[in-house]
Design an enzyme around this catalytic site. Sequence first.
Site, mmCIF file in Angstrom:
data_model
loop_
_atom_site.group_PDB
_atom_site.id
_atom_site.type_symbol
_atom_site.label_atom_id
_atom_site.label_comp_id
_atom_site.label_asym_id
_atom_site.label_seq_id
_atom_site.Cartn_x
_atom_site.Cartn_y
_atom_site.Cartn_z
ATOM 1 C CE1 TYR A 235 32.141 63.367 8.151
ATOM 2 C CE2 TYR A 235 33.961 64.247 9.424
ATOM 3 C CZ TYR A 235 33.426 63.856 8.217
ATOM 4 O OH TYR A 235 34.167 63.960 7.061
ATOM 5 C CE LYS B 9 31.124 69.058 12.090
ATOM 6 N NZ LYS B 9 29.815 68.625 11.676
ATOM 7 N N PRO C 296 40.054 72.579 10.553
ATOM 8 C CG PRO C 296 41.251 72.539 8.574
ATOM 9 C CD PRO C 296 41.246 73.119 9.932
ATOM 10 C CE1 TYR D 128 37.428 62.237 7.986
ATOM 11 C CE2 TYR D 128 38.788 63.967 8.924
ATOM 12 C CZ TYR D 128 37.656 63.573 8.275
ATOM 13 O OH TYR D 128 36.716 64.512 7.890
ATOM 14 C CG HIS E 33 31.168 60.210 1.057
ATOM 15 N ND1 HIS E 33 32.529 60.332 1.219
ATOM 16 C CD2 HIS E 33 30.966 60.166 -0.279
ATOM 17 C CE1 HIS E 33 33.124 60.351 0.034
ATOM 18 N NE2 HIS E 33 32.175 60.263 -0.899
HETATM 19 P P1 FAS Z 1 34.770 83.377 4.046
HETATM 20 O O1 FAS Z 1 36.127 83.723 4.579
HETATM 21 O O2 FAS Z 1 34.600 82.177 3.180
HETATM 22 O O3 FAS Z 1 34.190 84.602 3.196
HETATM 23 C C1 FAS Z 1 34.399 85.923 3.633
HETATM 24 C C2 FAS Z 1 34.276 86.816 2.395
HETATM 25 O O4 FAS Z 1 34.360 88.179 2.824
HETATM 26 C C3 FAS Z 1 35.413 86.589 1.416
HETATM 27 O O5 FAS Z 1 34.898 86.401 0.113
HETATM 28 C C4 FAS Z 1 36.244 87.854 1.519
HETATM 29 O O6 FAS Z 1 36.821 88.227 0.282
HETATM 30 C C5 FAS Z 1 35.199 88.882 1.945
HETATM 31 N N1 FAS Z 1 35.749 90.016 2.674
HETATM 32 C C6 FAS Z 1 36.700 90.008 3.623
HETATM 33 N N2 FAS Z 1 36.933 91.270 4.057
HETATM 34 C C7 FAS Z 1 36.084 92.086 3.353
HETATM 35 C C8 FAS Z 1 35.850 93.494 3.335
HETATM 36 N N3 FAS Z 1 36.531 94.318 4.128
HETATM 37 N N4 FAS Z 1 34.910 93.986 2.492
HETATM 38 C C9 FAS Z 1 34.203 93.154 1.682
HETATM 39 N N5 FAS Z 1 34.386 91.804 1.633
HETATM 40 C C10 FAS Z 1 35.328 91.293 2.465
HETATM 41 N N6 FAS Z 1 36.301 74.468 6.402
HETATM 42 C C11 FAS Z 1 35.980 73.165 6.303
HETATM 43 O O7 FAS Z 1 34.934 72.766 6.804
HETATM 44 N N7 FAS Z 1 36.828 72.281 5.645
HETATM 45 C C12 FAS Z 1 37.996 72.704 5.045
HETATM 46 O O8 FAS Z 1 38.733 71.914 4.479
HETATM 47 C C13 FAS Z 1 38.339 74.066 5.097
HETATM 48 N N8 FAS Z 1 39.461 74.536 4.467
HETATM 49 C C14 FAS Z 1 39.779 75.876 4.564
HETATM 50 C C15 FAS Z 1 40.925 76.411 3.926
HETATM 51 C C16 FAS Z 1 41.270 77.776 4.060
HETATM 52 C C17 FAS Z 1 42.515 78.318 3.366
HETATM 53 C C18 FAS Z 1 40.464 78.636 4.850
HETATM 54 C C19 FAS Z 1 40.848 80.084 5.054
HETATM 55 C C20 FAS Z 1 39.308 78.126 5.456
HETATM 56 C C21 FAS Z 1 38.959 76.750 5.307
HETATM 57 N N9 FAS Z 1 37.793 76.223 5.885
HETATM 58 C C22 FAS Z 1 37.458 74.916 5.802
HETATM 59 C C23 FAS Z 1 36.866 77.059 6.552
HETATM 60 C C24 FAS Z 1 36.047 77.758 5.502
HETATM 61 O O9 FAS Z 1 35.408 76.799 4.704
HETATM 62 C C25 FAS Z 1 35.110 78.683 6.207
HETATM 63 O O10 FAS Z 1 34.485 78.072 7.312
HETATM 64 C C26 FAS Z 1 34.073 79.258 5.289
HETATM 65 O O11 FAS Z 1 34.728 79.803 4.174
HETATM 66 C C27 FAS Z 1 33.302 80.301 6.076
HETATM 67 O O12 FAS Z 1 32.558 81.054 5.204
HETATM 68 P P2 FAS Z 1 32.355 82.642 5.458
HETATM 69 O O13 FAS Z 1 31.990 82.843 6.876
HETATM 70 O O14 FAS Z 1 31.461 83.093 4.365
HETATM 71 O O15 FAS Z 1 33.808 83.285 5.318
HETATM 72 C C1 PHB Z 2 37.830 68.559 2.263
HETATM 73 O O1 PHB Z 2 37.471 67.713 1.414
HETATM 74 O O2 PHB Z 2 38.269 69.700 1.959
HETATM 75 C C2 PHB Z 2 37.742 68.199 3.732
HETATM 76 C C3 PHB Z 2 37.038 67.067 4.101
HETATM 77 C C4 PHB Z 2 36.950 66.733 5.452
HETATM 78 C C5 PHB Z 2 37.575 67.532 6.399
HETATM 79 C C6 PHB Z 2 38.290 68.678 6.016
HETATM 80 C C7 PHB Z 2 38.376 69.017 4.675
HETATM 81 O O3 PHB Z 2 37.498 67.175 7.714
#
Ligand code: FAS
Ligand code: PHB
Length: 382
Positions: free
Chosen positions: A378, A290, A286, A197, A68
């Site tokens: 961004y 980032k 989110p 957005y 994009h």
């Molecule tokens: P993660 O949380 O992805 O991974 C951590 C891992 O550690 C998991 O697999 C978990 O099972 C494991 N773990 C936890 N405790 C443990 C233990 N005691 N022992 C072993 N393993 C364990 N970011 C965006 O940029 N855009 C979005 O739209 C967006 N939507 C999101 C929606 C949700 C519901 C959440 C919670 C986050 C969202 N985020 C979004 C942010 C997300 O993308 C995170 O920034 C990203 O997953 C970060 O990756 P990790 O640091 O690897 O953490």
């Molecule tokens: C998504 O596609 O999950 C998404 C895209 C842009 C954002 C947040 C989430 O700022």
Amino acid sequence: MGIIGGGPAGLLLARLLHRSGIDSVVLERRDRAYVERRQRAGVLEQGTADTLRDCGAGERLDRQGLVHHGIRLHYGRRSHRLDLRALTGGRSVVVYAQTELVKDLIALQLADGGPLVFGARALAVTGADTARPVVHYAHGGREHTLTCDYVVGCDGFHGITRDAVPAGTRRTYERGYPYSWLGILAGVPPSCDELVYAHSERGFALFSMRSPTVSRLYLQVPNGTDPADWPDERIWDELDARAATWQPARGPVTAKSVLPMRSVVTEPMRYGRVLLAGDAAHLVPPTGAKGLNLAVADVTELARAFARLKDSGSAELLDGWSDTCLRRVWRAEHFSYSMTTMLHTAPGQSAFDTRLQLSQLDRVTSSPHAAAELAENYTGLP
Ligand code: FAS
Ligand code: PHB
């Protein structure tokens, strides 16, 4: 190297270390199917995409990812396009679901990486201030220990590694928000070819996508919202109302969940031989896309530091790693906060605050300098 957590941060760190000839073990509490289907982020900065390509995880990304060059801001019944590529001298973003990125990294790790142990729940990390920190974990109904040179907590916001940093050393900075996101997957082609957005006095809406046939949509909802209170019809009616100037195509909603919003930073990101990367160290709302990209940047920098230590014995990069990451983290925290407060209508928001938002949106969509500042943040600062 002991890596706790098999999300994007842990998996990518293992991959990058492997490429530098550094062995690691990844302990992931969930099973593979759970981790691969967990709906999360969708937008990759250019630097994130380049890192994945460089470490051999770019094949499907290049085949299925959607590049994009712009985003749309909708407000006051008008639509404005920000030309990211023109505003940043050539940088764009790639829409590629975190679920797909995780699948790619798991496949690579299982094909030729070190051990990736699913169903291994880390219970505690001891000896952080010694030369041999130990991960205590449960797996297969028994408790085990893993003695390491270093332990990296990539276990997300609800992980346990942060507890290895003594409370007296750890500083936590946080901010809550008076709203959440209802995240929706719908089996319908995106109604716009770029992300939209939308600011509206009814609340924020984001029109994103996962593929040419799957839409990813978000609605600002009150904290504590139950997704069951949002049947398909209500979702589409509210998206229509907030889109205002256009009507997104409707289709079956295949998944919906509520995501609370938080800004959190834990400092420092290192204590002795235990380090925190990704969501284990910081959270952003989110809105600025980032979270995932910060996690990638943390571990890319960390892998470089460990490679330097291995190859030259110099700990200079490793000793500066936490401060290096935190400079980037705080920039992303401010950008995410700024995007969130510009676009969301808080409950009981005053008319004055709404006019401030509209003034900021007018500025961003009329001043090349203000637009460039948003576009640079961004697409990811160099
Ligand atoms: P993660 O949380 O992805 O991974 C951590 C891992 O550690 C998991 O697999 C978990 O099972 C494991 N773990 C936890 N405790 C443990 C233990 N005691 N022992 C072993 N393993 C364990 N970011 C965006 O940029 N855009 C979005 O739209 C967006 N939507 C999101 C929606 C949700 C519901 C959440 C919670 C986050 C969202 N985020 C979004 C942010 C997300 O993308 C995170 O920034 C990203 O997953 C970060 O990756 P990790 O640091 O690897 O953490
Ligand atoms: C998504 O596609 O999950 C998404 C895209 C842009 C954002 C947040 C989430 O700022």
